[in-house]
Design an enzyme around this catalytic site. Structure first.
Site, mmCIF file in Angstrom:
data_model
loop_
_atom_site.group_PDB
_atom_site.id
_atom_site.type_symbol
_atom_site.label_atom_id
_atom_site.label_comp_id
_atom_site.label_asym_id
_atom_site.label_seq_id
_atom_site.Cartn_x
_atom_site.Cartn_y
_atom_site.Cartn_z
ATOM 1 N N PHE A 220 0.868 -1.186 0.000
ATOM 2 C CA PHE A 220 0.000 0.000 0.000
ATOM 3 C C PHE A 220 0.899 1.229 0.000
ATOM 4 O O PHE A 220 1.620 1.485 0.962
ATOM 5 C CB PHE A 220 -0.951 0.053 1.200
ATOM 6 C CG PHE A 220 -1.922 1.201 1.054
ATOM 7 C CD1 PHE A 220 -3.133 1.033 0.404
ATOM 8 C CD2 PHE A 220 -1.592 2.468 1.502
ATOM 9 C CE1 PHE A 220 -4.012 2.109 0.215
ATOM 10 C CE2 PHE A 220 -2.458 3.550 1.317
ATOM 11 C CZ PHE A 220 -3.669 3.367 0.669
ATOM 12 N N ASP B 7 9.543 2.879 1.724
ATOM 13 C CA ASP B 7 8.371 3.686 2.042
ATOM 14 C C ASP B 7 8.131 3.581 3.552
ATOM 15 O O ASP B 7 7.557 2.604 4.034
ATOM 16 C CB ASP B 7 7.152 3.200 1.250
ATOM 17 C CG ASP B 7 5.903 4.039 1.554
ATOM 18 O OD1 ASP B 7 5.914 4.796 2.549
ATOM 19 O OD2 ASP B 7 4.918 3.927 0.801
ATOM 20 N N LYS C 280 2.832 11.339 6.843
ATOM 21 C CA LYS C 280 2.002 11.165 8.051
ATOM 22 C C LYS C 280 2.524 11.927 9.268
ATOM 23 O O LYS C 280 2.248 13.100 9.422
ATOM 24 C CB LYS C 280 1.841 9.676 8.352
ATOM 25 C CG LYS C 280 1.068 8.940 7.240
ATOM 26 C CD LYS C 280 0.586 7.598 7.703
ATOM 27 C CE LYS C 280 0.090 6.729 6.565
ATOM 28 N NZ LYS C 280 -1.273 7.042 6.151
HETATM 29 C C1 LIG Z 1 3.124 2.991 3.471
HETATM 30 C C2 LIG Z 1 2.238 4.079 2.953
HETATM 31 N N1 LIG Z 1 2.631 4.785 1.874
HETATM 32 C C3 LIG Z 1 1.874 5.779 1.384
HETATM 33 C C4 LIG Z 1 0.663 6.103 1.954
HETATM 34 C C5 LIG Z 1 -0.178 7.217 1.371
HETATM 35 O O1 LIG Z 1 -0.204 8.319 2.190
HETATM 36 P P1 LIG Z 1 -1.322 9.453 1.988
HETATM 37 O O2 LIG Z 1 -2.618 8.866 2.429
HETATM 38 O O3 LIG Z 1 -0.867 10.593 2.867
HETATM 39 O O4 LIG Z 1 -1.315 9.817 0.552
HETATM 40 C C6 LIG Z 1 0.220 5.379 3.061
HETATM 41 C C7 LIG Z 1 -1.090 5.682 3.681
HETATM 42 O O5 LIG Z 1 -1.652 4.919 4.435
HETATM 43 C C8 LIG Z 1 1.027 4.349 3.577
HETATM 44 O O6 LIG Z 1 0.644 3.609 4.629
#
Ligand SMILES: Cc1ncc(COP(=O)(O)O)c(C=O)c1O
Length: 408
Positions: A147, A232, A261
């Site tokens: 994700f 990530d 976040k």
């Molecule tokens: C590992 C990871 N990458 C990217 C994102 C995307 O972040 P955003 O919702 O701020 O676009 C998330 C969101 O849950 C995430 O958990």
């Protein structure tokens, strides 16, 4: 004369959203009106312990005093310049964030998905400019059940049909391999590979912690193959797992780290691509950007977040409280819990499907004053603010036990 605003109940407010709000979420039926620390309060004044913490956007709790103060101070001075001009907050933010992660340069963005998109663009550019991949041929290897966000390019390499279905055509250039499988990764990497992009712990998939040695293996493999390791850490980073970055559990330094976040302190969206100089210096003026990225308010809050993490206190708390969380969950195995995975103050808990779906369990916990979120099937995740106390955590675990016993 000031108009009297009628007080509206949770049910009325939820009903009012129906006709005017896109139904891309299915929130729990709780309407939050205020919050402090690990606690939120709904419009009727009921209190709940927040065991989701905005998917880790609230690692420091709601309205952490140091972060609120930094935001207030900046609101009174300067909020937005765009990158057309310099602002007096951005350089310090970038310098301290780079130092915190052990990397050299920062590309400031806003949301997590934007950081991922930016990381993909940077990796591709690096592949063409530095590695010498023929134009248009760069590939990026990703993991199944990932994700990374919701943009069209990101869902192009999602394996979740709900996220993809109806949103094609998709962006080419991605290869998907099973997570936690170094042999599959090795087989997928070739001379066109710009990067391997993975989550060091797969959050949305249910807090999937890879085997010891996987992250070090990815580091070794990418170095040998001459491609980038892009981690990530948008959900796993900034203290959640008991370290500043989850990759530190294996003493690994990736080439590129994606953050988001918690970087915004639960106040404003702040994300960043943090990387080695050789990688981020492939970008030149005009090739990438964002009107809001690196704005002074974001930089001020982001700097205050980095300052909190520089003390090490939150990483320590996550590690210590993580021990309590793990112990508590171990004692629930066989009592409604069929299995769990945890790292630091972060757990994916598989509830016996006979007791209900993750959604049903979440609703029952909500009625007992605990807010959590389900992922897939009967899995719920627990990720309270790192400011939660041991007593609050223990009490939440007791509530989980009680709710599961009642569901049986
Ligand atoms: C590992 C990871 N990458 C990217 C994102 C995307 O972040 P955003 O919702 O701020 O676009 C998330 C969101 O849950 C995430 O958990």
């Amino acid at each position: 004369m000031t108009a009297v605003v009628p007080v509206r109940t949770s049910a009325e407010l939820i009903g009012a959203e129906e006709p005017v709000l896109a139904h891309n979420y299915h929130p729990l039926p709780v309407v939050v009106a205020r919050a402090q620390g690990a606690w939120v309060e709904d419009v009727e004044g009921r209190r709940y312990l927040d065991m989701l913490a905005g998917y880790s956007a609230l690692n420091f709790g709601h309205r952490h005093p140091a972060l609120i103060e930094a935001a207030h101070r900046q609101l009174d001075r300067l909020t937005l310049t765009s990158r057309a001009f310099h602002n007096d907050r951005l350089a310090e933010f970038a310098r301290r964030l780079a130092a915190l992660t052990g990397l050299d340069m920062v590309l400031p963005m806003n949301t997590g998905a934007e950081a991922v998109e930016s990381g993909i663009k940077v990796a591709r550019k690096w592949a063409y400019d530095v590695k010498g991949v023929p134009d248009g041929r760069a590939t990026i290897v990703v993991a199944a059940d990932n994700f990374h966000g919701r943009t069209t390019t990101i869902v192009s390499f999602s394996t979740d049909e709900v996220a993809r279905s109806g949103f094609g055509p998709f962006t080419p250039g991605f290869r998907v391999v099973p997570y936690n499988d170094l042999a599959a990764l090795e087989a997928a990497v070739d001379e066109t590979t710009a990067a391997v992009l993975i989550e060091p712990v797969q959050g949305e998939a249910g807090v999937i912690v890879p085997d010891d040695g996987y992250l070090a293996g990815v580091r070794e493999l990418t170095r040998r193959a001459g491609c980038l390791f892009v981690a990530d850490e948008i959900q796993s980073g900034l203290g959640r797992t008991g370290r500043t970055l989850a990759v530190e559990h294996e003493s690994v330094v990736p080439d590129v780290v994606l953050l988001g976040k918690a970087l915004g302190g639960g106040i404003v969206p702040v994300s960043a691509v943090v990387a080695r100089r050789e990688v981020l210096q492939v970008l030149h003026p005009g090739e990438h950007g964002s009107t809001f990225g690196g704005n002074p308010l974001a930089a001020a809050v982001g700097t205050a977040v980095v300052e909190l993490l520089e003390t090490g206190e939150f990483q320590r708390r996550a590690a210590e409280l993580g021990g309590i969380l793990r112990e508590g969950l171990e004692s629930l195995v066989g009592k409604g819990v069929v299995g769990f995975r945890s790292r630091g103050l972060w757990a994916g808990v598989d509830v016996d499907p006979a007791l209900g779906t993750g959604r049903e369990i979440s609703e029952r916990l909500m009625r007992e004053g605990i807010l959590v979120k389900d992922t897939h099937g009967s899995t719920i995740r627990l990720a309270p603010p790192l400011t939660v106390t041991a007593e609050e955590l223990q009490s939440a675990l007791h509530t989980v036990e009680k709710v599961l016993a009642r569901s049986a």
